[in-house]
Design a protein around this motif. Structure first.
Motif, PDB file in Angstrom:
ATOM      1  N   TYR A 218      -8.218   2.176  -5.853  1.00  0.00           N
ATOM      2  CA  TYR A 218      -7.833   3.003  -4.692  1.00  0.00           C
ATOM      3  C   TYR A 218      -6.887   4.127  -5.117  1.00  0.00           C
ATOM      4  O   TYR A 218      -7.091   5.293  -4.814  1.00  0.00           O
ATOM      5  N   VAL A 219      -5.813   3.756  -5.822  1.00  0.00           N
ATOM      6  CA  VAL A 219      -4.790   4.773  -6.110  1.00  0.00           C
ATOM      7  C   VAL A 219      -5.304   5.772  -7.149  1.00  0.00           C
ATOM      8  O   VAL A 219      -5.009   6.962  -7.083  1.00  0.00           O
TER       9      VAL A 219
ATOM     10  N   ASP B 129       0.844  -1.208   0.000  1.00  0.00           N
ATOM     11  CA  ASP B 129       0.000   0.000   0.000  1.00  0.00           C
ATOM     12  C   ASP B 129       0.872   1.249   0.000  1.00  0.00           C
ATOM     13  O   ASP B 129       0.612   2.213  -0.730  1.00  0.00           O
ATOM     14  N   ASN B 130       1.905   1.221   0.852  1.00  0.00           N
ATOM     15  CA  ASN B 130       2.790   2.395   0.934  1.00  0.00           C
ATOM     16  C   ASN B 130       3.495   2.651  -0.398  1.00  0.00           C
ATOM     17  O   ASN B 130       3.491   3.773  -0.904  1.00  0.00           O
TER      18      ASN B 130
ATOM     19  N   THR C 257       1.178   3.891  -3.189  1.00  0.00           N
ATOM     20  CA  THR C 257       0.812   5.299  -3.043  1.00  0.00           C
ATOM     21  C   THR C 257       1.970   6.201  -3.460  1.00  0.00           C
ATOM     22  O   THR C 257       1.794   7.185  -4.181  1.00  0.00           O
TER      23      THR C 257
ATOM     24  N   LEU D  10      -5.610   9.768  -5.809  1.00  0.00           N
ATOM     25  CA  LEU D  10      -4.720  10.705  -6.509  1.00  0.00           C
ATOM     26  C   LEU D  10      -5.373  11.318  -7.759  1.00  0.00           C
ATOM     27  O   LEU D  10      -4.725  12.069  -8.485  1.00  0.00           O
TER      28      LEU D  10
ATOM     29  N   ASP E  86      -6.835  -2.315  -5.590  1.00  0.00           N
ATOM     30  CA  ASP E  86      -5.723  -1.399  -5.296  1.00  0.00           C
ATOM     31  C   ASP E  86      -5.601  -0.331  -6.382  1.00  0.00           C
ATOM     32  O   ASP E  86      -5.312   0.833  -6.096  1.00  0.00           O
TER      33      ASP E  86
END
Lengths: 256, 460
Positions: free
Chosen positions: B415-416, B378-379, B382, B420, B412
Motif C-alpha cells: 500500500y505505502v 495506517d495513519n 503513511t 507514495l 501494508d
C-alpha cells in the motif's frame, strides 16, 4: 452504462502452508489490499483481545481446583485498585497492597525452595484456561525431584515483579510466576512463566528467565514443565537466574 | 542552572535542563507515570518558550545524567565532534529549529553537523517541532547503509520480513517467509524473533535462512534477534551470522537491565565484522529501541522518556548499524497511551534518529491494551512513508502470533509503496523482477516462483 464486474480476488496458491502456522498467511488480495473477509476477521480478533484485557480471574474455581490437588492457596492483591489504574500505573501492579503484605507476613512461612504464583496480568482468561494442568504437573514433578513448595499465591491486578515481594515474604529460594500475557489477535489466552532465583524487591528483567506462550495451541503443558524443570535445576546448580542462564533444553522441539 | 518563563505575571522556574526538557515534552503517559511531565497545558508551553532560548553550548555544560554516573553520558561527551558543532554553536534550540526547516539546510549541510549534535540537543529541538516539521526535516536526511543490498536511498522503502512462530517451528517460520517474499517483503532483513533464547534453535534458524538465501541468490541478510551474548557464542561456533542484533536504551543502567554494556556491544560488533559476510558493505548491527524502556527498568535518572530514547541513538551510532528501529507502540499504554501519543512518538523517533545519522526504520505497532487500532497504524505508516523512513516491519496479516501485538503487514508495505511511489532496495527489486514475483511497477505477477521456493523450503 454497463454493469461493473465484481472483483475477482487474487488467491495465493500456497494456502496449503496454513497447516504449519496460525500466522495470517496466503490471505489473497484485491489490488494490493487485504480482502474484505480478512479485514473483518482481523477486527473481530482484535475485539476478542480487547475483551480479554478486561477479563477477571475465576478465583473460586481456581482455588477449588488447586485445593483438590492438595495445594494450599493464598489470595493477595496488588496496589492497583482496578483495571484502568492497573493499565496506567504498572508500579502499583508490581507491589502488594498493605493488607496483602500483612497477610503474607502472618503466615510466617518456613523456608522453601519454590514459590508458585498465579497472576491475572493482561489476560486473566489465560490463567483461567491454562494454569491448573501446568501447576498440577509442575508441583508433582518438583516434589518428586525433592524440592519443597510454598503455598500457591493467587494475585489480582498483578505484574511480573510482584513475584519478588511475594517470594521474599514467603522465604522462598525461587519464584515461578504464571501470568496472563498481552493478548494477541490469535491468542487471547497465552500464559507466560517467569522464573527468578533469590527473589527480592527491586530486581530487573535481566535476572529472570521467561517461557512464553503456554497454551494448548502453543507450548504444551508437558513441554512447558520440561523447560521450567530444566531452568529450575540449572538455577539451583548455578545459584542464579536470568541472562547468565541459557535455555539449552531444546531436545523436544519440533524440527522439520 | 535554572530557566524561567513569565506568562501573565506568573514566572515558571525550571531548575535544571533535564526538568526543562521533561516539562517541554508533548503529553505522554510515561512522563506522567514518572512524575516528570508538565502539570498544565500552560506549563508545557512555558517550558517550550524557555527551551527555545537555551543556547546549544549550554547543553555541553549541563549533562542530564552526570558524566561520572553513566557510561552513555561519557560516550556522548567524549565523542562530541567540536568541528561540526562549531558551525552551529551560536544557535539557540529555537534557532536550530528554524535553521533545520530553512532552505539553507539541505541534505549535505545537515549531514556535516550531525556529529556535532548531542542527543539532548536533538531531543530538545524535536520537542519544539510540530508533526509536519518532524516530517519535513527527516525527509531531508538521507542515511544509506549496505550489507548485501543498499538500504535508505531516497524513493525506496524496505521491509523487515518478520516470520515469527510461537514455538520456533521451522516449517511454520518457512511458511511465513515464503508468504512475505511472494509479497515483495524481506529486503531490509529476514529477521526472526526466537521464542526462547536457545543457541541451538537460533543456530538452526540461521542455517535455514542462509541455505534459502544462497540457493535463490536473494540479495538480503538474515537475523535471529537473540541476545547479543548468544549471537557472539554462535559466531564463535561458526554459525552463519549476518546481522548482530541487540535491544538498547539510553542509560547505562537501562542497558544493564538488558544485560549489555558498551563493551558488550563492541564485542558483538567486532565478532560480526570478523566474519566479513557483507558483499556490498559492512554495516551489520541491528538495534531496536523504544521510548519508555529506561523508565520501565527504573533507570531513567529523572530524564523524560523521549530524551532517554535519543540517548540510545547516540549509543547506536557508535557501531555503524545497518538497521535501527524504534518499536514504538510495543511497550504499552503506560508509556504511550493511545494512537495520538504513538503517532507523535513515532515521528519524533524517526526524525531524531535520522538527524543523528541513523538508518531509521519503525515497528509501527500497538498492543491490545493500548487505545489504538489498525487505523492509527495506517495513519502513522503513511506519515512515515512521506517522511522517508528506511524500513518498516512486514508481519503476515499484521498479526505477530509469537510476540502478541499488531504491526504492519506485507499488504501494508505494498500500500505505502503504491500510494507514495516507493520501491524496494534496488538489488532486491531486481531479484523480484528476475524471479517474476513482481514487475518494475510493483505489480505482483503469477509465476512458478512460489513453487520453486516452496520446494526449496519444504522438500529439501
Amino acid at each position: 452504462m454497463s454493469e461493473l464486474r465484481k472483483t475477482w480476488l487474487d488467491q495465493d496458491d500456497w494456502a496449503s502452508l496454513k497447516t504449519y502456522t496460525d500466522a495470517r498467511i496466503a490471505l489473497g488480495k484485491t489490488g494490493v489490499s487485504m480482502p474484505m473477509r480478512e479485514s473483518l476477521a482481523f477486527k473481530l480478533a482484535h475485539a476478542h483481545a480487547k475483551d480479554a484485557v478486561y477479563s477477571a480471574l475465576y478465583k473460586d474455581s481456581l482455588r477449588q481446583a488447586l485445593t483438590d490437588l492438595g495445594l494450599p492457596v493464598v489470595d493477595v492483591h496488588s496496589q492497583a485498585q482496578n483495571r484502568d489504574q492497573y493499565l496506567q500505573r504498572p508500579d502499583y501492579g508490581r507491589r502488594l497492597s498493605a493488607d496483602s503484605v500483612t497477610h503474607l507476613k502472618q503466615l510466617a512461612a518456613p523456608a522453601t525452595d519454590l514459590s508458585i504464583i498465579l497472576a491475572d496480568g493482561l489476560s486473566a482468561e489465560a490463567i483461567n484456561q491454562n494454569a491448573v494442568p501446568v501447576i498440577d504437573l509442575l508441583s508433582r514433578t518438583t516434589v518428586k525431584a525433592g524440592f519443597t513448595l510454598a503455598p500457591v499465591v493467587m494475585v489480582e491486578q498483578g505484574r511480573v515483579a510482584i513475584a519478588d515481594e511475594i517470594g521474599s515474604l514467603l522465604n522462598a529460594r525461587m519464584t515461578i510466576m504464571f501470568i496472563g500475557e498481552r493478548p494477541g489477535l490469535s491468542s487471547a489466552d497465552s500464559m507466560g512463566a517467569y522464573l527468578t532465583y533469590a527473589p527480592q524487591v527491586g530486581l530487573t528483567d535481566e535476572r529472570r528467565n521467561c517461557i512464553s506462550n503456554i497454551r494448548p495451541q502453543g507450548l504444551s503443558t508437558v513441554l512447558a514443565v520440561d523447560k521450567i524443570m530444566y531452568l529450575v535445576q540449572e538455577a539451583f546448580r548455578l545459584q542464579l537466574s536470568g541472562v547468565q542462564l541459557k535455555d539449552k533444553d531444546d531436545t523436544n522441539r519440533q524440527i522439520s | 542552572m535554572a530557566y524561567h518563563c513569565t506568562i501573565r505575571g506568573f514566572t515558571y522556574v525550571f531548575h535544571s535542563l533535564k526538568q526543562l526538557l521533561a516539562k517541554a515534552s508533548p503529553l505522554r503517559s510515561g512522563d506522567m507515570l514518572a512524575g516528570l511531565g508538565a502539570e498544565t497545558y500552560e506549563e508545557r508551553i512555558a517550558a517550550q518558550i524557555a527551551l527555545a532560548d537555551v543556547r546549544l553550548t549550554d547543553f555541553l555544560n549541563e549533562a542530564v545524567i552526570p558524566y561520572e554516573a553513566d557510561e552513555v553520558t561519557r560516550l556522548i561527551i567524549d565523542t562530541h565532534d567540536k568541528a561540526g558543532f562549531s558551525r552551529i554553536s551560536h544557535f539557540t534550540v529555537g534557532e536550530l529549529r528554524d535553521w533545520l526547516l530553512s532552505d539553507e539546510a539541505d541534505t549535505t549541510v545537515i549531514a556535516s553537523i550531525r556529529q556535532g549534535l548531542t542527543p539532548e540537543m536533538v531531543a530538545a529541538v524535536s520537542k519544539l517541532m510540530r508533526n509536519q516539521d518532524l516530517i519535513l526535516v527527516a525527509k531531508k536526511c538521507e542515511v544509506v547503509t549496505r550489507f548485501r543490498n543498499t538500504l535508505g536511498l531516497k524513493g525506496h522503502l524496505s521491509v523487515r520480513l518478520q516470520p515469527n512462530h510461537p514455538v520456533d517451528d521451522m516449517r511454520g517460520i518457512a511458511a511465513s517467509m515464503l508468504d512475505g517474499l511472494m509479497y515483495g517483503s524481506g529486503d531490509a532483513t529476514i529477521g526472526i524473533n526466537p521464542a526462547t533464547d536457545s543457541p541451538a534453535i537460533t543456530g538452526r534458524l540461521l542455517h535455514m535462512i542462509d541455505e534459502l538465501r544462497e540457493r535463490f541468490e536473494i540479495p538480503t541478510q538474515s537475523c535471529v534477534l537473540s541476545h547479543i551474548t548468544t549471537t557472539i557464542e554462535l559466531i564463535n561456533q561458526g554459525i552463519p551470522v549476518d546481522l548482530v542484533f541487540q535491544s538498547i536504551a539510553g542509560t547505562e543502567k537501562a542497558n544493564a537491565s538488558f544485560g549489555v554494556s558498551l563493551a558488550t556491544l563492541r564485542e558483538g560488533y567486532e565478532a560480526g565484522l570478523s566474519l566479513n559476510r557483507g558483499t556490498v558493505g559492512q554495516n551489520l548491527m541491528y538495534f531496536e529501541t523504544g521510548q519508555g524502556s529506561a523508565l520501565s527498568a527504573n533507570a531513567h535518572h529523572g530524564v523524560d522518556q523521549q530524551t532517554c530514547e535519543v540517548r540510545a541513538y547516540a549509543v547506536a551510532r557508535q557501531y555503524n548499524p545497518l538497521l535501527v528501529n524504534s518499536v514504538v507502540g510495543f511497550i504499552g499504554p503506560e508509556y504511550l497511551f493511545d494512537g495520538k501519543q504513538i503517532t507523535r512518538a513515532g515521528l519524533e523517533d524517526h526524525f531524531c534518529g535520522k538527524l543523528m545519522g541513523l538508518p531509521m526504520g519503525m515497528d509501527i505497532c500497538y498492543t491490545n491494551h493500548a487505545q489504538a487500532d489498525q487505523d492509527d497504524m495506517d495513519n502513522l505508516l503513511t506519515l512515515l512513508g512521506v517522511a522517508g523512513i528506511n524500513f518498516i516491519m512486514g508481519v503476515p496479516g499484521a498479526d505477530d502470533i509469537m510476540l502478541n501485538y499488531q504491526s504492519t503487514s506485507f499488504h501494508d508495505a505494498l500500500y505505502v509503496r503504491r500510494v507514495l511511489g516507493l520501491r524496494p532496495a534496488p538489488e532486491f527489486e531486481q531479484w523480484l523482477i528476475r524471479q517474476s514475483i513482481m514487475d518494475e511497477h510493483g505489480k505482483r505477477l503469477f509465476s512458478g516462483t512460489q513453487k520453486r521456493l516452496y520446494a526449496g523450503l519444504f522438500e529439501a
